[in-house]
Design a protein around this motif. Sequence first.
Motif, PDB file in Angstrom:
ATOM      1  N   LEU A  76      25.136 -27.265  30.402  1.00  0.00           N
ATOM      2  CA  LEU A  76      24.422 -26.575  31.485  1.00  0.00           C
ATOM      3  C   LEU A  76      23.976 -25.172  31.054  1.00  0.00           C
ATOM      4  O   LEU A  76      22.909 -24.710  31.422  1.00  0.00           O
ATOM      5  CB  LEU A  76      25.296 -26.499  32.747  1.00  0.00           C
ATOM      6  CG  LEU A  76      25.679 -27.843  33.378  1.00  0.00           C
ATOM      7  CD1 LEU A  76      26.534 -27.624  34.628  1.00  0.00           C
ATOM      8  CD2 LEU A  76      24.451 -28.670  33.743  1.00  0.00           C
ATOM      9  N   ARG A  77      24.824 -24.510  30.270  1.00  0.00           N
ATOM     10  CA  ARG A  77      24.461 -23.148  29.833  1.00  0.00           C
ATOM     11  C   ARG A  77      23.350 -23.173  28.793  1.00  0.00           C
ATOM     12  O   ARG A  77      22.770 -22.136  28.471  1.00  0.00           O
ATOM     13  CB  ARG A  77      25.694 -22.412  29.305  1.00  0.00           C
ATOM     14  CG  ARG A  77      26.580 -21.964  30.468  1.00  0.00           C
ATOM     15  CD  ARG A  77      27.653 -20.996  30.044  1.00  0.00           C
ATOM     16  NE  ARG A  77      28.328 -20.432  31.223  1.00  0.00           N
ATOM     17  CZ  ARG A  77      29.431 -19.708  31.163  1.00  0.00           C
ATOM     18  NH1 ARG A  77      29.998 -19.460  29.984  1.00  0.00           N
ATOM     19  NH2 ARG A  77      29.972 -19.229  32.261  1.00  0.00           N
ATOM     20  N   ALA A  78      23.034 -24.368  28.295  1.00  0.00           N
ATOM     21  CA  ALA A  78      21.915 -24.482  27.357  1.00  0.00           C
ATOM     22  C   ALA A  78      20.607 -24.112  28.059  1.00  0.00           C
ATOM     23  O   ALA A  78      19.645 -23.707  27.414  1.00  0.00           O
ATOM     24  CB  ALA A  78      21.840 -25.906  26.810  1.00  0.00           C
ATOM     25  N   PHE A  79      20.564 -24.244  29.380  1.00  0.00           N
ATOM     26  CA  PHE A  79      19.310 -23.883  30.068  1.00  0.00           C
ATOM     27  C   PHE A  79      19.531 -22.986  31.278  1.00  0.00           C
ATOM     28  O   PHE A  79      18.598 -22.670  32.014  1.00  0.00           O
ATOM     29  CB  PHE A  79      18.534 -25.148  30.470  1.00  0.00           C
ATOM     30  CG  PHE A  79      19.299 -26.070  31.393  1.00  0.00           C
ATOM     31  CD1 PHE A  79      20.083 -27.091  30.868  1.00  0.00           C
ATOM     32  CD2 PHE A  79      19.257 -25.897  32.772  1.00  0.00           C
ATOM     33  CE1 PHE A  79      20.802 -27.937  31.704  1.00  0.00           C
ATOM     34  CE2 PHE A  79      19.962 -26.739  33.611  1.00  0.00           C
ATOM     35  CZ  PHE A  79      20.738 -27.762  33.083  1.00  0.00           C
ATOM     36  N   MET A  80      20.788 -22.583  31.522  1.00  0.00           N
ATOM     37  CA  MET A  80      21.054 -21.689  32.658  1.00  0.00           C
ATOM     38  C   MET A  80      21.845 -20.474  32.183  1.00  0.00           C
ATOM     39  O   MET A  80      22.699 -20.601  31.314  1.00  0.00           O
ATOM     40  CB  MET A  80      21.850 -22.421  33.743  1.00  0.00           C
ATOM     41  CG  MET A  80      20.963 -23.407  34.437  1.00  0.00           C
ATOM     42  SD  MET A  80      21.487 -24.120  35.975  1.00  0.00           S
ATOM     43  CE  MET A  80      22.904 -23.426  36.524  1.00  0.00           C
ATOM     44  N   PRO A  81      21.580 -19.296  32.788  1.00  0.00           N
ATOM     45  CA  PRO A  81      22.361 -18.108  32.424  1.00  0.00           C
ATOM     46  C   PRO A  81      23.853 -18.332  32.720  1.00  0.00           C
ATOM     47  O   PRO A  81      24.191 -19.093  33.629  1.00  0.00           O
ATOM     48  CB  PRO A  81      21.796 -17.012  33.323  1.00  0.00           C
ATOM     49  CG  PRO A  81      20.524 -17.538  33.866  1.00  0.00           C
ATOM     50  CD  PRO A  81      20.580 -19.018  33.806  1.00  0.00           C
ATOM     51  N   ILE A  99      19.975 -30.009  35.829  1.00  0.00           N
ATOM     52  CA  ILE A  99      21.426 -30.190  36.057  1.00  0.00           C
ATOM     53  C   ILE A  99      21.699 -31.668  36.351  1.00  0.00           C
ATOM     54  O   ILE A  99      22.615 -32.279  35.789  1.00  0.00           O
ATOM     55  CB  ILE A  99      21.910 -29.320  37.246  1.00  0.00           C
ATOM     56  CG1 ILE A  99      21.841 -27.842  36.893  1.00  0.00           C
ATOM     57  CG2 ILE A  99      23.340 -29.705  37.667  1.00  0.00           C
ATOM     58  CD1 ILE A  99      21.971 -26.908  38.097  1.00  0.00           C
ATOM     59  N   LEU A 100      20.867 -32.231  37.232  1.00  0.00           N
ATOM     60  CA  LEU A 100      21.089 -33.628  37.624  1.00  0.00           C
ATOM     61  C   LEU A 100      20.880 -34.558  36.424  1.00  0.00           C
ATOM     62  O   LEU A 100      21.686 -35.461  36.172  1.00  0.00           O
ATOM     63  CB  LEU A 100      20.156 -34.000  38.785  1.00  0.00           C
ATOM     64  CG  LEU A 100      20.520 -33.315  40.107  1.00  0.00           C
ATOM     65  CD1 LEU A 100      19.403 -33.454  41.127  1.00  0.00           C
ATOM     66  CD2 LEU A 100      21.819 -33.893  40.681  1.00  0.00           C
ATOM     67  N   LYS A 101      19.827 -34.299  35.680  1.00  0.00           N
ATOM     68  CA  LYS A 101      19.531 -35.138  34.510  1.00  0.00           C
ATOM     69  C   LYS A 101      20.694 -35.064  33.510  1.00  0.00           C
ATOM     70  O   LYS A 101      21.153 -36.081  32.979  1.00  0.00           O
ATOM     71  CB  LYS A 101      18.235 -34.629  33.866  1.00  0.00           C
ATOM     72  CG  LYS A 101      17.663 -35.521  32.796  1.00  0.00           C
ATOM     73  CD  LYS A 101      16.232 -35.068  32.468  1.00  0.00           C
ATOM     74  CE  LYS A 101      15.589 -35.956  31.422  1.00  0.00           C
ATOM     75  NZ  LYS A 101      16.077 -35.703  30.070  1.00  0.00           N
ATOM     76  N   THR A 102      21.180 -33.839  33.299  1.00  0.00           N
ATOM     77  CA  THR A 102      22.283 -33.638  32.360  1.00  0.00           C
ATOM     78  C   THR A 102      23.538 -34.381  32.835  1.00  0.00           C
ATOM     79  O   THR A 102      24.183 -35.088  32.061  1.00  0.00           O
ATOM     80  CB  THR A 102      22.592 -32.124  32.241  1.00  0.00           C
ATOM     81  OG1 THR A 102      21.386 -31.456  31.875  1.00  0.00           O
ATOM     82  CG2 THR A 102      23.675 -31.850  31.222  1.00  0.00           C
ATOM     83  N   CYS A 103      23.876 -34.212  34.103  1.00  0.00           N
ATOM     84  CA  CYS A 103      25.074 -34.869  34.633  1.00  0.00           C
ATOM     85  C   CYS A 103      24.924 -36.384  34.583  1.00  0.00           C
ATOM     86  O   CYS A 103      25.882 -37.102  34.304  1.00  0.00           O
ATOM     87  CB  CYS A 103      25.346 -34.402  36.059  1.00  0.00           C
ATOM     88  SG  CYS A 103      25.908 -32.688  36.116  1.00  0.00           S
TER      89      CYS A 103
END
Lengths: 496, 360
Positions: free
Chosen positions: A22-27, A68-72
């Motif tokens: 998630l931190r790969a694309f979110m602060p 986030i949804l795609k990642t999860c």
Amino acid sequence: MNAPVTNSLIDVLRQTRVVAALRAFMPEAQVLFDAEDTRPYECDGLSAYRQVPMVVALPNTEAQVARILKTCHELDVPVVPRGAGTGLSGGALPMGDGVLLSLAKFNKILSVDALARTARVQPGVRNAAISEAAAHLGLYYAPDPSSQIACSIGGNVAENSGGVHCLKYGLTVNNVLRVRGYTIEGESVEFGSEALDAPGYDLLSVIIGSEGMLAVTTEVTVKLVPKPEKAQVILASFDSVAKAGNAVADVIGAGIIPAGLEMMDKPATAAVEQYVHAGYDLNAEAILLCESDGTPEEVEEEIGRMKAVLSKSGATRLTVSQNEAERLNAWAGRKAAFPAVGRISPDYYCMDGTIPRKALGTILTFIAMMEKKYGLRCPNVFHAGDGNLHPLILFDANDPDEMHRTEEFANEVLLKCIELGGTVTGEHGVGIEKINQMCVQFGAQELAAFRSLKTAFDAKGLLNPAKNIPTLHRCAEYGGMHIKGGNLPHPELPRF
Amino acid sequence: MSTEQIVDAVKQAAGAQRALHITGGGSKAFYGHAVQGEVLETRSHQGIAGYEPTELVITAKCGTPLAKVEKALAENGQMLPFEPPHFGGAATFGGAVAAGLSGPRRAASNGYYGAVRDFVLGCKIVDGRGDVLSFGGQVMKNVAGYDVSRMMAGSMGTLGVLLEVSLKVLPTPVASRTVMLGLRDPADVIRRFNEWGGKPWPITAMACCDDEIAVRLEGAEAAVASAAKKLGGELTGEAEAAQCWLGLRDQTHVFFNGPEPLWRVSVPSTTAPLDLPGRQLVEWGGALRWLKSDAPADSIRAVARQVGGHATLFRADGATKRAAGVFTPLDPVLARIHKNLKATFDPHGIFNRGRMYPDF
């Protein structure tokens, strides 16, 4: 109430992997995992159930939500969406191996269209904020759950929230035109439209009240309706609960749909009066609050008809509010019923069953019998107009036997609601709290259809799993809402 | 036909993977695509199963004539709040729900009327396995489980046989008056409709054909009278007013005559008059535009889509419908969900196959 979920231990390796993804694309600040940061999310408005989430994600753009949804979805991680966290059935209870997806940052009213009478809002916008934003146009958003100063529209969509005025103005499902959101795969999807219908099946009806299990809402278009020019409320006293119940049927039988029609029994009135001093008739066995709204001419005519019906039904006293202050004062007591009851008992347990109105007398007699059987008091407040009951069983949780008796008491009442042709939940939702009672209300085939319906939207079963629809082997215990130590979460909110 | 007979018929069809064509009174046979398969006639599954006026709920079996339901309600001063079309008289209760069509009252702006789906409280269906399933109930507020019953409204019998439906009903308004006004500029009509919709007036229908506007006011006598005065225009006689709204509800109004295909274009109410060839009739305070036009389906759908609406080929010959598709095609994500839902309720694909979309 169902046995609290065991607080599962967090798998640190899994947590690290999800946080990194998630931190790969979110602060960093938008992806929380330290227990001290995630603990505030451990419960919603039903604090008897607690679980610290593995990860909390706080997106502020739709692109982030999608990712986030795609990642999860790719990592097979369950996702629990959360709005303001005021829900009363544990619908937003986090998972120890999942991501809690907070939509709190989506708190903007995107547009208010005065001519079309619609508002486009983000899910984190408070219910009351919509009406506030439309007030200068003479418009408002009709559904008014009691927690409306804090609850969010996204949560209202998830629960199909009602309110005092829903007998006349409908529930969330009747007042939302369109829900935009994302599937668990992270694909953008739109249910309903800004027209009055949309092609295909009415999926908007299914999404509303789906407790965040089918898609994640990122934008809602609501209908706004003209604000009635005037409202007046009648306070009617009755010398028996049965007479008050019959009066409710008589009002509706006379062709009147009151803007609000609420009932309180004597113990509830006594508790409230002591707390709020609303001027209720303490000698009455039951009081009705019957509201009319509309144009001044309409209200005058309707109040006259209401008074005639209520008198004929045996009202021993009728008081009509003469100004807005009096009207609000009359409602203040009703709205404070929960905290007022919380002051006279160490704990209370609130149910949310709904019954056909004609069964009002039967259920009240039954509750009175249960009070004797279990040796526990149970004041009653309810949305009489639509048969939605909120009996409050008073008990002391420090006494294990009382706690047990309360659970049995609540169980019997909810079963009775089903037997009388009603439902175990009128407006608070199933969530985790009433998941077991679903087994009584529905047969195995209906439950299978519900599970299959979920799969139609969410094949892997990752969106808010383990809520609302029980698996067959889950069908064991039953219950209601347990208020610990008289302390509601968000005690500042009126509840009714 | 008893529930058992319907269940048997469905089980046999499911076992043989044979398509069934569910039909009630046949009053809306023109709507949607033609269905192949053995006819499963529901007209004989009839009767009002439960009605207590003070509960504001009526439960009836699917084959009950709509007129019979409305008569029972009228005897108690109540009505179906969505004013369903009859299209010729034989309409059934189940058919009205399955078609999901609402009449002029859908225009009501005061928040307490709506579409069919707004009044569905519960239903009993036979699914494609031959199982009898019950969803929702007879109470006004019920949030247990997914709201499957409302989804049945407008599903055109593609998800199951509706055995029985419970609907919320409402009192018939005490007073009803219809005002006629003349306005020349179509854009001005749309603007006025929306402005009036924002007033706290008891408007329950608004329609416009050519330069004639009809507005119906219903509610308490005093409120109707005062709103009629504010609107201006000419007050219509009771019989003439009833004729006007019936003509729109059942499409016997002269506008609906003529050989051109009839399009039902559902748009946000503030949408400007559609820039399309043909004649238009505006209903629902601007939210529904009927279009009699030979224009290509693609251009009509493109115009509708551009404003956030959709266009249905409501009446046309079979060839035109097959070529254009009756309903606006679904985007891929919604199409996938639809197919999955169809498989949930009708795993063998036996019910009204192709009535809505070719692939389910």
